[in-house]
Design a protein around this motif. Structure first.
Motif, PDB file in Angstrom:
ATOM      1  N   VAL A 121       0.857  -1.157  -0.035  1.00 26.89           N
ATOM      2  CA  VAL A 121       0.094  -0.217  -0.108  1.00 26.89           C
ATOM      3  C   VAL A 121       0.963   1.380   0.165  1.00 26.89           C
ATOM      4  CG1 VAL A 121      -1.883   1.288   1.174  1.00 26.89           C
ATOM      5  CG2 VAL A 121      -1.731  -1.403   1.313  1.00 26.89           C
ATOM      6  N   SER A 122       0.611   2.235  -1.077  1.00 29.16           N
ATOM      7  CA  SER A 122       1.353   3.437  -1.147  1.00 29.16           C
ATOM      8  C   SER A 122       0.310   4.537  -1.392  1.00 29.16           C
ATOM      9  CB  SER A 122       2.546   3.274  -2.067  1.00 29.16           C
ATOM     10  OG  SER A 122       1.931   3.171  -3.195  1.00 29.16           O
ATOM     11  N   HIS A 123       0.939   5.810  -1.528  1.00 29.55           N
ATOM     12  CA  HIS A 123       0.105   6.914  -1.656  1.00 29.55           C
ATOM     13  C   HIS A 123      -0.622   6.857  -2.963  1.00 29.55           C
ATOM     14  CE1 HIS A 123      -1.473  10.936  -1.478  1.00 29.55           C
ATOM     15  NE2 HIS A 123      -1.017  11.186  -2.751  1.00 29.55           N
ATOM     16  N   GLY A 124      -1.982   6.753  -2.934  1.00 27.60           N
ATOM     17  CA  GLY A 124      -2.766   6.759  -4.223  1.00 27.60           C
ATOM     18  C   GLY A 124      -2.955   5.144  -4.765  1.00 27.60           C
ATOM     19  N   GLU A 125      -2.225   4.271  -4.050  1.00 28.45           N
ATOM     20  CA  GLU A 125      -2.378   2.850  -4.856  1.00 28.45           C
ATOM     21  C   GLU A 125      -2.389   1.831  -3.840  1.00 28.45           C
ATOM     22  OE1 GLU A 125       0.198   3.001  -8.306  1.00 28.45           O
ATOM     23  OE2 GLU A 125       1.606   1.441  -7.109  1.00 28.45           O
ATOM     24  N   ALA A 126      -2.747   0.541  -4.073  1.00 27.76           N
ATOM     25  CA  ALA A 126      -2.579  -0.706  -3.326  1.00 27.76           C
ATOM     26  C   ALA A 126      -2.451  -1.676  -4.471  1.00 27.76           C
ATOM     27  CB  ALA A 126      -3.899  -0.755  -2.533  1.00 27.76           C
ATOM     28  N   VAL A 127      -1.771  -2.709  -4.260  1.00 26.80           N
ATOM     29  CA  VAL A 127      -1.376  -3.964  -4.718  1.00 26.80           C
ATOM     30  C   VAL A 127      -1.720  -4.941  -3.958  1.00 26.80           C
ATOM     31  CG1 VAL A 127       0.354  -5.602  -6.082  1.00 26.80           C
ATOM     32  CG2 VAL A 127       0.641  -2.936  -5.864  1.00 26.80           C
ATOM     33  N   PHE A 128      -2.625  -5.983  -5.072  1.00 25.32           N
ATOM     34  CA  PHE A 128      -3.406  -7.226  -4.399  1.00 25.32           C
ATOM     35  C   PHE A 128      -2.842  -8.491  -5.238  1.00 25.32           C
ATOM     36  CE2 PHE A 128      -6.082  -3.740  -3.113  1.00 25.32           C
ATOM     37  CZ  PHE A 128      -6.121  -3.797  -1.773  1.00 25.32           C
ATOM     38  N   ILE A 129      -2.940  -9.553  -4.452  1.00 23.86           N
ATOM     39  CA  ILE A 129      -2.979 -10.870  -5.251  1.00 23.86           C
ATOM     40  C   ILE A 129      -4.152 -11.402  -5.202  1.00 23.86           C
ATOM     41  CG2 ILE A 129      -1.594 -13.098  -5.310  1.00 23.86           C
ATOM     42  CD1 ILE A 129       0.634 -11.865  -3.593  1.00 23.86           C
ATOM     43  N   VAL A 130      -4.670 -11.708  -6.364  1.00 24.80           N
ATOM     44  CA  VAL A 130      -6.109 -12.242  -6.663  1.00 24.80           C
ATOM     45  C   VAL A 130      -6.252 -13.515  -6.260  1.00 24.80           C
ATOM     46  CG1 VAL A 130      -7.729 -12.532  -8.452  1.00 24.80           C
ATOM     47  CG2 VAL A 130      -6.356 -10.724  -8.575  1.00 24.80           C
ATOM     48  N   PRO A 131      -7.397 -14.064  -5.284  1.00 21.85           N
ATOM     49  CA  PRO A 131      -7.437 -15.439  -5.010  1.00 21.85           C
ATOM     50  C   PRO A 131      -7.859 -16.187  -5.992  1.00 21.85           C
ATOM     51  CG  PRO A 131      -9.384 -13.909  -4.091  1.00 21.85           C
ATOM     52  CD  PRO A 131      -8.310 -12.912  -4.867  1.00 21.85           C
ATOM     53  N   SER A 132      -7.990 -17.590  -5.833  1.00 19.08           N
ATOM     54  CA  SER A 132      -8.886 -18.353  -6.889  1.00 19.08           C
ATOM     55  C   SER A 132     -10.185 -18.035  -6.681  1.00 19.08           C
ATOM     56  CB  SER A 132      -8.321 -19.696  -6.419  1.00 19.08           C
ATOM     57  OG  SER A 132      -8.867 -20.295  -5.312  1.00 19.08           O
ATOM     58  N   SER A 133     -10.852 -18.177  -7.839  1.00 20.25           N
ATOM     59  CA  SER A 133     -12.281 -18.120  -8.002  1.00 20.25           C
ATOM     60  C   SER A 133     -13.038 -19.341  -7.391  1.00 20.25           C
ATOM     61  CB  SER A 133     -12.791 -18.315  -9.536  1.00 20.25           C
ATOM     62  OG  SER A 133     -14.140 -18.209  -9.386  1.00 20.25           O
ATOM     63  N   GLU A 134     -14.254 -18.826  -6.417  1.00 22.41           N
ATOM     64  CA  GLU A 134     -14.756 -19.896  -5.994  1.00 22.41           C
ATOM     65  C   GLU A 134     -15.842 -20.404  -6.691  1.00 22.41           C
ATOM     66  OE1 GLU A 134     -17.036 -17.977  -2.639  1.00 22.41           O
ATOM     67  OE2 GLU A 134     -17.605 -16.453  -3.575  1.00 22.41           O
ATOM     68  N   LYS A 135     -16.109 -19.702  -8.022  1.00 20.04           N
ATOM     69  CA  LYS A 135     -17.205 -20.374  -8.600  1.00 20.04           C
ATOM     70  C   LYS A 135     -16.795 -20.581 -10.066  1.00 20.04           C
ATOM     71  CE  LYS A 135     -20.923 -18.325  -6.140  1.00 20.04           C
ATOM     72  NZ  LYS A 135     -22.223 -17.389  -6.263  1.00 20.04           N
ATOM     73  N   GLY A 136     -15.472 -20.677 -10.547  1.00 16.81           N
ATOM     74  CA  GLY A 136     -15.054 -20.779 -11.818  1.00 16.81           C
ATOM     75  C   GLY A 136     -14.857 -19.372 -12.591  1.00 16.81           C
ATOM     76  N   SER A 137     -15.169 -19.549 -13.911  1.00 12.26           N
ATOM     77  CA  SER A 137     -15.062 -18.533 -14.759  1.00 12.26           C
ATOM     78  C   SER A 137     -16.306 -17.416 -14.465  1.00 12.26           C
ATOM     79  CB  SER A 137     -15.241 -19.031 -16.157  1.00 12.26           C
ATOM     80  OG  SER A 137     -14.160 -19.697 -16.585  1.00 12.26           O
ATOM     81  N   GLY A 138     -15.966 -16.025 -14.901  1.00  8.89           N
ATOM     82  CA  GLY A 138     -17.203 -15.065 -14.527  1.00  8.89           C
ATOM     83  C   GLY A 138     -16.527 -13.994 -14.063  1.00  8.89           C
ATOM     84  N   ASN A 139     -17.659 -12.825 -13.878  1.00  8.71           N
ATOM     85  CA  ASN A 139     -17.518 -11.657 -13.327  1.00  8.71           C
ATOM     86  C   ASN A 139     -17.843 -11.452 -11.976  1.00  8.71           C
ATOM     87  OD1 ASN A 139     -16.297  -9.628 -15.591  1.00  8.71           O
ATOM     88  ND2 ASN A 139     -18.023 -10.785 -16.595  1.00  8.71           N
ATOM     89  N   VAL A 140     -16.877 -11.090 -11.022  1.00 13.50           N
ATOM     90  CA  VAL A 140     -17.118 -10.791  -9.853  1.00 13.50           C
ATOM     91  C   VAL A 140     -17.109  -9.339  -9.338  1.00 13.50           C
ATOM     92  CG1 VAL A 140     -16.629 -13.423  -9.147  1.00 13.50           C
ATOM     93  CG2 VAL A 140     -14.826 -11.239  -8.942  1.00 13.50           C
TER      94      VAL A 140
END
Length: 392
Positions: A121-140
């Motif tokens: 986390v820094s001024h104005g932005e944050a970096v995350f590691i995306v977790p695996s999907s709980e429902k496979g493909s699709g938008n969340v």
């Protein structure tokens, strides 16, 4: 700040006094924390997008009238996330940019209902590691939560099937030459990028053309001898790349030393000859092929690293080069010529009879006899003793 509120605003001025200092955001009054006599911090309340005046007061009744403006922005205008697509297996590293993010804040993110790991986390932005999907493909929906109250739920992330690499064609190339390879696999995304892992710590991104969901065209740059593994990344980053470790070999170019036979006669209906090609750096590959001049290549038979057999086809007389390829792209040609002589025609034999004990010297006249080295009498052969004026 965000229209959802929660932004900590530092107001600079003079004469600030604890503990009753307050701020007004339009008609909304919020308690302030006096840092010094010239600085006070207030938390912005929720408000619709737009500009309002921000004033301060020592008693909550008498406010300044300086007309300092504070701008509210909607969450959808103030937050962005890159990239916004990744494999359902997770691991994509995303950067979220938004107003109100500070280095000392504790930011968390949820992709759907699954929490992501916060990398920085820094001024104005944050970096995350995306977790695996709980429902496979699709938008969340992606929800960003700040420990001081700022919340954004305007972002979304698209999970897609994890890509896989099955094979490369060709899987070999020559040192010093670039090679365009077809990467064959599954579930390739239109944003897919090939990368090569060699001895360097970081992978090399390759020029990539999306063909179909099962095929990419990638150009491997010229390299020194050795092996690299080719993977495919959805966003050009290692974090969401495949891990199939399909190898591509950069090998020394083949060298042709000799061709045997290097001279044949053209005969109608008999246009195939097996030729032994000898040299060095020959490799046993699926793409091994030989070519006479610029004719269509034919499959070659690997014997050793210094010998291959080629079934060459010719449809006319002439002098030709013999080319050899081990990847179907780069050909090695010999400076030596492969000669297809015109069909010979015998017009006369003198004498036409001789002793059964042999030894008779026979002169054969005709066309296309130049370069011939043997004659056949029935089933027996005899060497040509003299060639003169086109006769044997």
């Amino acid at each position: 700040g965000l229209s959802t509120g929660g932004t900590f605003v530092t107001v600079f001025g003079t004469g600030f006094v604890a503990p009753n200092q307050v701020c007004s955001f339009g008609d909304e009054v919020m308690a302030g924390i006096v840092l010094t006599s010239t600085a006070v911090v207030c938390t912005a309340p929720a408000h619709t997008a737009g500009n309002i005046t921000l004033e301060v007061s020592k008693n909550g009744v008498d406010f300044t009238n300086d007309g300092v403006m504070f701008q509210y922005s909607s969450a959808s205008d103030s937050w962005t996330m890159v990239p916004s697509t990744g494999p359902a297996s997770g691991g994509t590293i995303v950067t979220v940019v938004g107003m109100g993010i500070e280095a000392d804040q504790k930011l968390t993110a949820s992709f759907g209902t699954v929490h992501a790991s916060t990398q920085s986390v820094s001024h104005g932005e944050a970096v995350f590691i995306v977790p695996s999907s709980e429902k496979g493909s699709g938008n969340v929906k992606v929800t960003i939560m700040v420990d001081l109250g700022t919340v954004s739920d305007s972002l979304s992330f698209e999970y897609v099937p994890a890509m896989r690499v099955q094979m490369l064609a060709p899987s070999t190339g020559e040192v010093g030459l670039s090679t365009v390879v077809t990467v064959i696999g599954n579930d390739f995304h239109s944003s897919a990028t090939c990368m090569a892992h060699g001895q360097a710590a970081a992978p090399t991104l390759l020029t990539t053309t999306f063909v179909t969901s099962s095929s990419l065209s990638c150009e491997l740059d010229a390299q020194t001898a050795g092996t690299v593994t080719v993977e495919v990344s959805m966003n050009g980053a290692e974090s969401d790349a495949t891990n199939d470790r399909v190898s591509f070999v950069h090998a020394a170019p083949a060298v042709i030393d000799s061709i045997s036979p290097n001279q044949v006669m053209y005969v109608d209906g008999q246009n195939q000859v097996t030729v032994r090609v000898e040299g060095s750096n020959f490799r046993n590959t699926q793409e091994l092929a030989c070519r006479l001049g610029m004719a269509t290549p034919v499959a070659g038979h690997f014997v050793t690293s210094s010998a291959i057999d080629c079934l060459l086809e010719h449809d006319r007389s002439g002098n030709f080069t013999v080319g050899v390829t081990f990847n179907g792209v780069h050909y090695t040609s010999s400076a030596m010529r492969y000669e297809v002589l015109p069909a010979a025609e015998v017009t006369s034999i003198f004498p036409s009879a001789g002793s059964v004990n042999g030894g008779t010297r026979v002169t054969i006249a005709g066309r296309g006899l130049e370069g011939l080295t043997q004659c056949r009498f029935g089933s027996k052969t005899a060497s040509v003793a003299i060639q003169k004026d086109g006769n044997l």
